[in-house]
Write a protein that holds these residues in place. Structure first.
Motif, PDB file in Angstrom:
ATOM      1  N   TYR A 121     -58.359   0.956  13.647  1.00  0.00           N
ATOM      2  CA  TYR A 121     -58.162  -0.208  12.774  1.00  0.00           C
ATOM      3  C   TYR A 121     -57.913   0.250  11.344  1.00  0.00           C
ATOM      4  CZ  TYR A 121     -59.549  -4.429  10.148  1.00  0.00           C
ATOM      5  OH  TYR A 121     -59.594  -5.494   9.287  1.00  0.00           O
ATOM      6  N   HIS A 122     -56.829  -0.262  10.746  1.00  0.00           N
ATOM      7  CA  HIS A 122     -56.490   0.073   9.362  1.00  0.00           C
ATOM      8  C   HIS A 122     -56.387  -1.165   8.481  1.00  0.00           C
ATOM      9  CE1 HIS A 122     -55.672   4.454   9.509  1.00  0.00           C
ATOM     10  NE2 HIS A 122     -55.489   4.216  10.794  1.00  0.00           N
ATOM     11  N   GLY A 123     -56.925  -2.267   8.916  1.00  0.00           N
ATOM     12  CA  GLY A 123     -56.871  -3.501   8.154  1.00  0.00           C
ATOM     13  C   GLY A 123     -56.341  -4.629   9.017  1.00  0.00           C
ATOM     14  N   PRO A 124     -56.453  -5.868   8.545  1.00  0.00           N
ATOM     15  CA  PRO A 124     -56.005  -7.014   9.338  1.00  0.00           C
ATOM     16  C   PRO A 124     -54.570  -6.843   9.830  1.00  0.00           C
ATOM     17  CG  PRO A 124     -57.231  -7.771   7.442  1.00  0.00           C
ATOM     18  CD  PRO A 124     -57.060  -6.289   7.261  1.00  0.00           C
ATOM     19  N   ALA A 173     -60.050  -2.307  27.821  1.00  0.00           N
ATOM     20  CA  ALA A 173     -59.463  -3.619  27.582  1.00  0.00           C
ATOM     21  C   ALA A 173     -59.569  -3.984  26.114  1.00  0.00           C
ATOM     22  CB  ALA A 173     -60.174  -4.684  28.431  1.00  0.00           C
ATOM     23  N   ILE A 174     -58.804  -4.989  25.742  1.00  0.00           N
ATOM     24  CA  ILE A 174     -58.921  -5.605  24.424  1.00  0.00           C
ATOM     25  C   ILE A 174     -59.698  -6.898  24.608  1.00  0.00           C
ATOM     26  CG2 ILE A 174     -57.673  -6.546  22.443  1.00  0.00           C
ATOM     27  CD1 ILE A 174     -55.317  -4.735  23.259  1.00  0.00           C
ATOM     28  N   CYS A 175     -60.686  -7.099  23.746  1.00  0.00           N
ATOM     29  CA  CYS A 175     -61.593  -8.240  23.877  1.00  0.00           C
ATOM     30  C   CYS A 175     -61.236  -9.313  22.860  1.00  0.00           C
ATOM     31  CB  CYS A 175     -63.025  -7.758  23.652  1.00  0.00           C
ATOM     32  SG  CYS A 175     -64.288  -9.037  23.850  1.00  0.00           S
ATOM     33  N   GLY A 176     -61.537 -10.553  23.192  1.00  0.00           N
ATOM     34  CA  GLY A 176     -61.325 -11.634  22.244  1.00  0.00           C
ATOM     35  C   GLY A 176     -62.086 -11.418  20.952  1.00  0.00           C
ATOM     36  N   SER A 177     -63.267 -10.774  21.037  1.00  0.00           N
ATOM     37  CA  SER A 177     -64.029 -10.507  19.814  1.00  0.00           C
ATOM     38  C   SER A 177     -63.330  -9.485  18.923  1.00  0.00           C
ATOM     39  CB  SER A 177     -65.446 -10.037  20.160  1.00  0.00           C
ATOM     40  OG  SER A 177     -65.421  -8.799  20.845  1.00  0.00           O
ATOM     41  N   ASP A 178     -62.460  -8.647  19.494  1.00  0.00           N
ATOM     42  CA  ASP A 178     -61.692  -7.702  18.683  1.00  0.00           C
ATOM     43  C   ASP A 178     -60.735  -8.424  17.728  1.00  0.00           C
ATOM     44  OD1 ASP A 178     -62.841  -5.462  19.921  1.00  0.00           O
ATOM     45  OD2 ASP A 178     -61.301  -5.392  21.479  1.00  0.00           O
ATOM     46  N   GLU A 230     -61.192 -11.894   9.969  1.00  0.00           N
ATOM     47  CA  GLU A 230     -62.278 -12.877   9.956  1.00  0.00           C
ATOM     48  C   GLU A 230     -63.653 -12.226   9.977  1.00  0.00           C
ATOM     49  OE1 GLU A 230     -61.506 -15.463  13.213  1.00  0.00           O
ATOM     50  OE2 GLU A 230     -59.649 -16.253  12.361  1.00  0.00           O
ATOM     51  N   SER A 231     -63.723 -10.912  10.132  1.00  0.00           N
ATOM     52  CA  SER A 231     -64.989 -10.190  10.047  1.00  0.00           C
ATOM     53  C   SER A 231     -64.724  -8.840   9.394  1.00  0.00           C
ATOM     54  CB  SER A 231     -65.618 -10.000  11.435  1.00  0.00           C
ATOM     55  OG  SER A 231     -64.808  -9.179  12.247  1.00  0.00           O
ATOM     56  N   ASP A 232     -65.752  -8.295   8.793  1.00  0.00           N
ATOM     57  CA  ASP A 232     -65.618  -7.022   8.090  1.00  0.00           C
ATOM     58  C   ASP A 232     -65.665  -5.853   9.069  1.00  0.00           C
ATOM     59  OD1 ASP A 232     -65.510  -8.318   5.638  1.00  0.00           O
ATOM     60  OD2 ASP A 232     -67.694  -8.253   5.385  1.00  0.00           O
ATOM     61  N   ARG A 233     -64.909  -4.832   8.757  1.00  0.00           N
ATOM     62  CA  ARG A 233     -64.932  -3.603   9.554  1.00  0.00           C
ATOM     63  C   ARG A 233     -64.466  -2.459   8.675  1.00  0.00           C
ATOM     64  NH1 ARG A 233     -65.015  -2.928  15.197  1.00  0.00           N
ATOM     65  NH2 ARG A 233     -64.566  -0.765  15.821  1.00  0.00           N
TER      66      ARG A 233
END
Length: 345
Positions: A6-9, A36-41, A48-51
């Motif tokens: 992840y490098h940003g939105p 898999a890719i999750c809906g929470s990802d 919408e969330s910090d990372r």
């Protein structure tokens, strides 16, 4: 190794990162063959969330055990194993209670553990986390596709059904038509529900809900949806599965629950604004039960049904990509072109 990062939105890149290394006698290194890719990802993908930037992503690994620590007894090199979305030790107070997500030695899959959307992961607590796939099924691709949802969405849907008190002959409703909501329908059917009402807004997803056992579908929103469910059931249902986490979904869940009923919630809270209004729950004695799903506690039980052919959540995967296709997989889920994306590194 190569890993999705992840490098940003809106910015997921597949790049070279250091291989995870075994640092504990209790740990294992797993070569990821399915994830898999999750809906929470999508929360961090949408901003919408910090990372942390950059950070490795993914939390639903399945693969081949490449290396094990000297104290590991549950898996060996060469075994096929899957793992839940959080690492757990299996021996602490909370793991023994079946609350593996509260493990005092718990960990996630990011950071130096590798991120599950990658070629390898390190599991620091192999015996308490990894679930060995029996040898006779270890190379059966159809079975592996059915087992992969047990790492998250199937176990989470089951947690909702259990907390909602679904039992044989019950009438229940599932709020949400994402992968977790669809698995909630499947879980409710597995537990013997006689009538299952699926609430959602997407025809393709509700078609899968019906395939999974939904007897009724409701596509309305807000008060209109509440009224429709009440009309269908003569006043609401005793068992509600909430699989979204937004305030609107929780309000719908409270509105369709009969007095004395139970809402099993597994949707991670987001967009709650000023908070959840507990008034409807209080006034009608509606129980609110649930939380983050300890899917490791359910793994063997659900796996047994998959292996005997009575449980198949694999239709939630509507798109498959390789590791290079992970950024496209995020885009597809973000734009609702896919329900859940299977990744085969």
């Amino acid at each position: 190794m190569r890993a999705a990062t992840y490098h940003g939105p809106g910015d997921i890149r597949v790049e070279s990162v250091p291989d995870p290394e075994l640092e504990s006698s209790k740990g294992a290194i797993v070569r990821v063959t399915h994830t898999a890719i999750c809906g929470s990802d999508l929360w961090f993908y949408r901003g919408e969330s910090d990372r942390d930037v950059p950070s490795r992503v993914g939390h639903e690994p399945m693969g081949i055990v490449e290396e094990v620590g000297e104290d590991v007894v549950s898996v060996e090199q060469g075994d096929r194993a899957s793992a839940p979305f959080l690492v757990s030790c299996g021996r602490c107070e909370f793991c023994r209670k079946g609350l593996h997500t509260s493990c005092v030695n718990g960990d996630g899959w990011g950071g130096e553990n590798g991120g599950a959307q990658s070629e390898y992961v390190r599991c620091p607590e192999a015996d308490g986390t990894l679930v060995r796939v029996p040898d006779r099924h270890a190379d059966d691709e159809e079975t592996l596709r059915s087992l992969l949802p047990l790492t998250d969405v199937m176990g989470t849907g089951h947690h909702a059904a259990v907390n909602a008190g679904v039992e044989a002959g019950a009438t229940c409703a599932v709020v949400g038509d994402g992968a977790v909501g669809l698995c909630g329908v499947l879980a409710a059917r597995r537990l013997g529900a006689e009538r299952i009402i699926a609430l959602g807004h997407h025809e393709d997803r509700l078609a899968i809900a019906e395939e999974f056992g939904a007897t009724d579908v409701v596509t309305a929103r807000g008060e209109e949806a509440i009224e429709e469910v009440r009309e269908l059931t003569g006043g609401g249902v005793n068992h509600v599965l909430e699989a979204v986490g937004a305030s609107s979904a929780m309000e719908t869940a409270a509105g369709i629950a009969r007095p004395g009923g139970t809402v099993g919630y597994v949707g991670v809270p987001h967009g709650m604004g000023d908070g959840l209004d507990l008034g409807p729950f209080f006034s009608d004695n509606v129980t609110l039960s649930g939380g983050v799903a300890p899917v490791r506690a359910y793994a063997e039980e659900l796996m047994a049904d998959v292996l005997q052919g009575t449980l198949d959540p694999s239709p939630v995967f509507t798109k498959t990509v390789d590791l290079d296709g992970v950024p496209e997989g995020y885009r597809a889920m973000d734009e609702r072109d896919a329900i859940k994306v299977l990744v085969k590194p």
